[in-house]
Design a protein around this motif. Structure first.
Motif: not given
Length: 80
Positions: A47-54
């Motif tokens: 949906d046009g969102v890039v999510d990064i979790s580290v």
């Protein structure tokens, strides 16, 4: 940005992180899992969102700012 282009940008980022930092990556659908010594994360897009979790271990947390800057710079270049 089309999903195919996002996937390719994520693949290239994972390859770069593997070369520079020795992390391993694997795909689970449209989620890219990244794991290495003291590093566990996930990159997802939709949906046009890039999510990064580290999450960084104690020793890796000393490199948080350089890693964050490198990922942000790469995304700014590739996903705009």
């Amino acid at each position: 940005m089309p999903v195919e282009e996002l996937r390719e940008a994520a693949r290239q980022l994972a390859a770069k992180l593997e070369r520079k930092h020795g992390v391993r990556s694997s795909w689970q659908g449209d989620n890219l899992r990244i794991r290495g010594s003291g590093v566990d994360g996930e990159l997802s897009f939709g949906d046009g969102v890039v999510d990064i979790s580290v999450q960084l271990g104690l020793l890796a947390s000393a490199f948080r700012k350089p890693l964050q800057a490198e990922v942000q710079r790469y995304l700014d270049e590739m996903v705009s």
